[in-house]
Design an enzyme around this catalytic site. Sequence first.
Site, PDB file in Angstrom:
ATOM      1  N   GLY A 192      27.658 -14.139  66.928  1.00 51.21           N
ATOM      2  CA  GLY A 192      27.823 -13.735  68.414  1.00 51.21           C
ATOM      3  C   GLY A 192      29.588 -13.851  69.051  1.00 51.21           C
ATOM      4  N   ASP A 223      19.050 -12.056  63.314  1.00 54.22           N
ATOM      5  CA  ASP A 223      19.349 -12.618  64.528  1.00 54.22           C
ATOM      6  C   ASP A 223      19.706 -11.372  65.413  1.00 54.22           C
ATOM      7  OD1 ASP A 223      21.559 -12.172  63.323  1.00 54.22           O
ATOM      8  OD2 ASP A 223      22.742 -13.429  64.536  1.00 54.22           O
ATOM      9  N   ASP A 273      24.668 -10.832  54.909  1.00 53.92           N
ATOM     10  CA  ASP A 273      24.427 -10.934  56.213  1.00 53.92           C
ATOM     11  C   ASP A 273      22.717 -10.530  56.256  1.00 53.92           C
ATOM     12  OD1 ASP A 273      24.633  -8.221  56.061  1.00 53.92           O
ATOM     13  OD2 ASP A 273      26.368  -8.496  57.422  1.00 53.92           O
ATOM     14  N   GLN A 316      23.487 -18.688  68.315  1.00 46.92           N
ATOM     15  CA  GLN A 316      23.763 -17.708  69.250  1.00 46.92           C
ATOM     16  C   GLN A 316      23.911 -18.114  70.699  1.00 46.92           C
ATOM     17  OE1 GLN A 316      24.718 -14.584  68.996  1.00 46.92           O
ATOM     18  NE2 GLN A 316      23.882 -14.204  66.749  1.00 46.92           N
ATOM     19  N   CYS A 370      55.101 -14.387  47.746  1.00 48.50           N
ATOM     20  CA  CYS A 370      53.631 -14.184  47.384  1.00 48.50           C
ATOM     21  C   CYS A 370      53.892 -13.844  45.620  1.00 48.50           C
ATOM     22  CB  CYS A 370      52.957 -13.260  48.077  1.00 48.50           C
ATOM     23  SG  CYS A 370      51.403 -12.555  47.362  1.00 48.50           S
ATOM     24  N   CYS A 415      53.079  -7.957  44.636  1.00 45.45           N
ATOM     25  CA  CYS A 415      54.497  -8.593  45.010  1.00 45.45           C
ATOM     26  C   CYS A 415      55.203  -8.795  43.815  1.00 45.45           C
ATOM     27  CB  CYS A 415      54.517  -9.651  45.817  1.00 45.45           C
ATOM     28  SG  CYS A 415      53.754  -9.290  47.215  1.00 45.45           S
ATOM     29  N   CYS A 459      51.350 -12.690  44.057  1.00 46.52           N
ATOM     30  CA  CYS A 459      50.019 -11.636  43.572  1.00 46.52           C
ATOM     31  C   CYS A 459      50.760 -10.564  42.859  1.00 46.52           C
ATOM     32  CB  CYS A 459      49.436 -11.165  44.723  1.00 46.52           C
ATOM     33  SG  CYS A 459      50.291  -9.424  45.576  1.00 46.52           S
ATOM     34  N   GLY A 512      21.737  -8.123  58.291  1.00 41.32           N
ATOM     35  CA  GLY A 512      21.821  -6.605  58.629  1.00 41.32           C
ATOM     36  C   GLY A 512      21.718  -6.459  60.346  1.00 41.32           C
ATOM     37  N   GLY A 513      21.332  -7.693  61.080  1.00 43.16           N
ATOM     38  CA  GLY A 513      21.288  -7.563  62.398  1.00 43.16           C
ATOM     39  C   GLY A 513      22.498  -7.021  63.056  1.00 43.16           C
ATOM     40  N   PHE A 514      23.616  -7.465  62.616  1.00 40.82           N
ATOM     41  CA  PHE A 514      24.920  -7.129  63.338  1.00 40.82           C
ATOM     42  C   PHE A 514      25.134  -5.692  63.174  1.00 40.82           C
ATOM     43  CE2 PHE A 514      29.407  -6.414  63.572  1.00 40.82           C
ATOM     44  CZ  PHE A 514      29.878  -7.040  64.771  1.00 40.82           C
TER      45      PHE A 514
END
Lengths: 385, 385
Positions: free
Chosen positions: A238, A145, A91, A211, A326, A331, A328, A93-95
């Site tokens: 957003g 953003d 990302d 946005q 599951c 499990c 995995c 970094g804005g958020f």
Amino acid sequence: MALRFQIEATSGAARAGRLITPHGEVQTPVFMPVGTLGSVKGVPQEILEELGVEILLGNTYHLYLRPGIEQVRRLGGLHRFMSWDRAILTDSGGFQVFSLSELRKLTEEGVTFRSHLDGSTQFLSPEAATEAQIGLGADIIMAFDECTEYPAEPSRVRSSMELTLRWAERSKKYFEEHKHEVPWGRGHVGTAAPTAPTHSDRTQALFGIVQGGMDPVLRKESAERTIEIGFPGYAIGGLSVGEPRKLTREIVEATIQHLPAETPRYLMGVGTPEEIVEYANLGIDMMDCVLPTRAARHGLLFTSEGKISIKQARYAGDRGPLDPNCGCRVCARYSRAYLRHLYASNEILAQVLNTVHNLSFYLDTMRAVRHSIALGDRPQFLSGK
Amino acid sequence: MALRFQIEATSGAARAGRLITPHGEVQTPVFMPVGTLGSVKGVPQEILEELGVEILLGNTYHLYLRPGIEQVRRLGGLHRFMSWDRAILTDSGGFQVFSLSELRKLTEEGVTFRSHLDGSTQFLSPEAATEAQIGLGADIIMAFDECTEYPAEPSRVRSSMELTLRWAERSKKYFEEHKHEVPWGRGHVGTAAPTAPTHSDRTQALFGIVQGGMDPVLRKESAERTIEIGFPGYAIGGLSVGEPRKLTREIVEATIQHLPAETPRYLMGVGTPEEIVEYANLGIDMMDCVLPTRAARHGLLFTSEGKISIKQARYAGDRGPLDPNCGCRVCARYSRAYLRHLYASNEILAQVLNTVHNLSFYLDTMRAVRHSIALGDRPQFLSGK
């Protein structure tokens, strides 16, 4: 070409395809686990590979503060630093600047903020965030953003959207001028000499972010003007900022119809297992969320029979697997009683095993979604809850 | 037969052999990782298997308080509870009662103490500790002893040793009367129906513990009188309690000469990589210590080139593996720079990876020791430090 996207099947608005990155292919629709600081908390990379994770998300804000972009760049970029040869998205970094940092000051130029770690003054702008993301070297990076808060006045939503559009242009300009600085092609960490092939013909892809708050008209305008700038993929930002889920869905629908069919669509920061299926049905190709990993660390586990809070005393004597449907490694081997004991005793292994299971559940959910689309069926979330 | 011990090679006082337990064979000399609460902190059981761990230690005191013996017994015993089909040894709880609990009151009958978790009043005696260990169902269990503090007056050391001898008799008596209550042979956790073979002809083995403080004369007497009671294996307790390492070695030597050659000898609570090699050279067959796992969680790593404190800034840009001579999954994949970043960022994965490496280093050390003995060489600790 930095990125190719091939749609291989559709079912209604949903599409199944392949995202071909410089670090391997990604089957879409895809859920991207979050590896904030270059680690999906508690899970070694070899187990992520075993789970079938094809793309991870890294957080530029966190890596910018620790260990620092220059450090990661010198070590060959994020892939080599964390020994992960598959795809990565960062990302911008804005958020995080808006949600984590203190005393931020927003100007046309960018954002000055105080680190949540040591209080030091930092600055991010479209150019700085793009430079940072080139230094980290993820396969897909995001334009810087402003994530508009919710709720917000109409005039505030418009001015925030306009700023994001200007920043998108600046992010793209910086990216085009510097994209060949991506730190790929050096010697692998741990080998005596550089032996990896160079990828001089390959580089990163920069996605734009739409946005426009909760206003369908502004979302349309933001989409159209972001497309005008031109990116190989578009994100819907957003959302998941506190609004009701019904509204999230409405805005996703109102936005997605204005995005090009042939490029990947990334819905940022969602969601529950039910929601990621729902958004895939609307035509979303990529999603990310801290929910499966963060919930796991709090003992909240997703299963085919519904959510389980493993801390509950009712599981103390339960010999059954966490999720009988599951496959995995958790499990397959451990009982609910043991997982409950680990959680109640604050054992590190609780966080490891819970995270492995929740990620497995999310990845299985998306595998089933892709399978349904390939069959021409409508993907459904099959939970006994 | 509950336990067989075969010596297959000797070199000086050192012996290499096999301990044949109801849950598989253990190559000796062996270092036993500590899985306090039914988990080696941060490491899934499948990775312990991959590392070649053949026997784990569980702490009766901790499991007694949480999740409780009756809970573990009802779930089929510790092996099934934690899904570990290889051998387990439990301590008697005595050491933790003396080191962790508050307001303990010692009588001839046993020890009343307050739980370090919730302050509740608890009681352990030779009978209660043996009952607890039968409920947990480890392959090897320990007599309830009093670990004499260091330093201690001669009269105190003698009376403590005498108490341990009386408690050893009571532990053995209770064990002989109740050993067939071990909870093995039920259905495996997670399977629909009981399918595992019953081990009705197999049971646990109870080891005696030699005390006697730092007095070679008392150690000899304790050894002889413990042997008189008669056990299939003997531990040397009451060391590594704050005394200088030279004294530890002297007392081990003074004690071991009075222990029978044909039964396993277990030195409790040691040690550093150098020390475990040294004690194997003296003829010790079994050792355990929290050092590799606890040190790992504090960023202290053992390597063939000496100890490394991974938190140091000098490793921030170090692309090399933690230990170039180690083949563990951590050294095969991750750089010192990445491990340093994980530790500095307080990431859970730091604890996981550091622990895997340190255990690997200890297990490799013991593999090399066994190999040297098989060749008739004197085992040496090969560190570049």
